[in-house]
Design a protein around this motif. Sequence first.
Motif, PDB file in Angstrom:
ATOM      1  N   UNK A 550       0.749  -1.346   0.008  1.00 28.45           N
ATOM      2  CA  UNK A 550       0.072   0.040  -0.069  1.00 28.45           C
ATOM      3  C   UNK A 550       0.656   1.344  -0.030  1.00 28.45           C
ATOM      4  N   UNK A 551       2.081   1.208   0.498  1.00 33.23           N
ATOM      5  CA  UNK A 551       2.942   2.397   0.521  1.00 33.23           C
ATOM      6  C   UNK A 551       2.689   3.256   1.845  1.00 33.23           C
ATOM      7  N   UNK A 552       3.274   4.567   1.669  1.00 33.90           N
ATOM      8  CA  UNK A 552       3.206   5.236   2.966  1.00 33.90           C
ATOM      9  C   UNK A 552       2.007   6.109   2.907  1.00 33.90           C
ATOM     10  N   UNK A 553       1.039   6.319   1.814  1.00 33.71           N
ATOM     11  CA  UNK A 553       0.048   7.213   1.954  1.00 33.71           C
ATOM     12  C   UNK A 553      -1.228   6.504   2.154  1.00 33.71           C
ATOM     13  N   UNK A 554      -2.261   7.021   1.734  1.00 31.29           N
ATOM     14  CA  UNK A 554      -3.569   6.447   1.805  1.00 31.29           C
ATOM     15  C   UNK A 554      -3.816   5.206   0.906  1.00 31.29           C
ATOM     16  N   UNK A 555      -3.996   4.149   1.380  1.00 26.39           N
ATOM     17  CA  UNK A 555      -4.003   2.809   0.326  1.00 26.39           C
ATOM     18  C   UNK A 555      -4.994   2.895  -0.679  1.00 26.39           C
ATOM     19  N   UNK A 556      -6.318   3.703  -0.245  1.00 27.39           N
ATOM     20  CA  UNK A 556      -7.255   4.196  -1.239  1.00 27.39           C
ATOM     21  C   UNK A 556      -7.069   5.139  -2.487  1.00 27.39           C
ATOM     22  N   UNK A 557      -5.920   5.853  -2.031  1.00 28.45           N
ATOM     23  CA  UNK A 557      -5.534   6.963  -3.079  1.00 28.45           C
ATOM     24  C   UNK A 557      -5.818   6.839  -4.357  1.00 28.45           C
ATOM     25  N   UNK A 567      -2.621  12.785   0.086  1.00 24.54           N
ATOM     26  CA  UNK A 567      -3.065  11.329  -0.007  1.00 24.54           C
ATOM     27  C   UNK A 567      -2.063  10.456  -0.227  1.00 24.54           C
ATOM     28  N   UNK A 568      -1.295  10.814  -1.228  1.00 22.97           N
ATOM     29  CA  UNK A 568      -0.034  10.091  -1.754  1.00 22.97           C
ATOM     30  C   UNK A 568       1.162   9.923  -1.011  1.00 22.97           C
ATOM     31  N   UNK A 569       1.254  10.753   0.065  1.00 18.60           N
ATOM     32  CA  UNK A 569       2.327  10.833   0.754  1.00 18.60           C
ATOM     33  C   UNK A 569       2.365  10.724   2.301  1.00 18.60           C
ATOM     34  N   UNK A 570       1.308  10.697   2.699  1.00 22.54           N
ATOM     35  CA  UNK A 570       0.796  10.476   4.050  1.00 22.54           C
ATOM     36  C   UNK A 570      -0.455   9.885   4.405  1.00 22.54           C
TER      37      UNK A 570
END
Length: 593
Positions: A550-557, A567-570
């Motif tokens: 999912x990475x570091x940001x919001x998984x639904x982004x 949303x992509x970074x936090x």
Amino acid sequence: MKRSLLVLILLFLVLAAVGPVLAGPAADRVDVAGLLQGPSSRHWLGTDHMGRDILAQILVASRLSLGSAVAATALAAVIGVAIGSASLARRVGPLFTAVLNVLVAFPSLLLAIFFAVIFGVGAQGAVLAVGVAMAPSFGRLIQTLGASVMASDYVSAARLLGLRHSRVLTGYVLPNVAEPLMLSLTFAAGNALVVMSGLSFLGLGVQLPDYDWGQLLQSGLSQIYTAPAAALGPAVAIMLAGMTLSMAGEHGAVAASGVRRALSSTARRARSPLPAVPEEATVAEARGLRVTFPDSGGRPVTVVDGVDLSIGKGERVGLVGESGSGKSITALALAGLVPHPGQVTADSLSVSKVNVLDVRRSERDLKGRVAMVFQDATRAMNPVLRVGTQIAEASAGHDVVKALRSLKVANPALRARQYPHQLSGGTLQRAMIAMALTAEPDLLIADEPTTALDMTVQRATLQVLLEAVTESGSALLFISHDIAVVSGICERLVVMYAGGVVEDLPVRLLPGGAAHPYTAALLATLPSLDADRAAPLPVIPGSLPAAGSAGTGCAFAPRCPRAAERCLSERPPLAGLAPGHRTACWYPLEGVA
């Protein structure tokens, strides 16, 4: 074929029983005038170096040869089942598994020779040597088949209901592996006969004045060129008896059904009442719940990440999300049933004030506090036990017929006497609910219990479940991918996505009160009777990210129409919007009630 096999089996049984009686005098009669004679009308297979009749000796040796083989097989089965069962235990299992791994690496004949030297020559030492040498094969069989049974839903349900490990083994594991075990027993008996004869042939088995077929074969080998019948006689006996036992293995599954019934009717569990649960508002609570599984390279992959969840006493909570969002794993973590090699960590994880992370205490105190209703009732019910027996095991003090009647099962007395395969899907699901509720759990977990049912049966089963939970006072955690079903029976909705909770809100706020775009997207996919049939069905674009990616940001982004750079970074925290309403979104939907 079956008739011929039966005739051969009966023949060997008769020989073992009456052979020494009828042929004993001829086998022991010494005739110095007839030493080492060939076959004749008086001595069909000739005589040995003391003039004794070889055929009579073969008949006499049938009892010791067959009896020793059966005794060695029985000993091997007892030792093997014990080791295999111990390897399934959580604490000592790895030790016994390591022992099995070492023993199965050696051929059974080599082990038999090794143990024959340790136990000493003679019939008793040979039985012990062959029994111990063959035990690892039975242990591996029980371990392999038993592990698959232990991973089944009905064993998980039994463990939650408070059954001891010994009862799970005798009532659930061994009856379900009885048929392959019986098959292996007959094959092993034939193998034991050959190995026992081989030890006697080498001088490590039966010793004079006793004799078996292996020793007769060794004695007759000296006459192989002058009177081959002296060696061929015991060789044919070994081969014919071994083949008969091996062929009997192909039909051994029939007899296994009787063993299975005997095992399943063993002593009933004596379950002491659990201490009274404190009158507290919270039944289940998870803080920072995290579940990981190793990938093919051994690296941990997070499937549940930082879940915060609480369930109040008597509360009905729905857990929804797409397949792969972590709903079932979260529920299994609450019940202490995450399968190996999964690792569960949390800031706190408790049910009925029992710390689930404390494995020793949770195994002792959590049982009976949590019950589970699984998606597929045919896999969640033990196929070798009657339905009534399984319900009775949940609580010895409950009337099985009354429990089934309370779930509106038609003809409950008959259903209690039937096996799971004799019930329809809806009736079997109700029986499983009855089994779960008779334990009077503080928390009932229903993991998509109606997915496999048609719509009519699904609605009736859900209504019965709702009435039963309301009457019992148990808290309910209802898991589903269908937000409409959950909204119909639950008071609160918890939405999961990519292993985390993205929204927690009262059902009364739906549909207009959803704050997270994912919750709104799930609601938008629900079919409507007044929808345009010519229009394509609404879907959520994109797909759920793979576990741990999912990475570091919001998984639904990547799938969210409202996503921004933040949303992509936090990753947004699960924050409160209103009393009883939390969401994990940087830009929640407006108009939240």
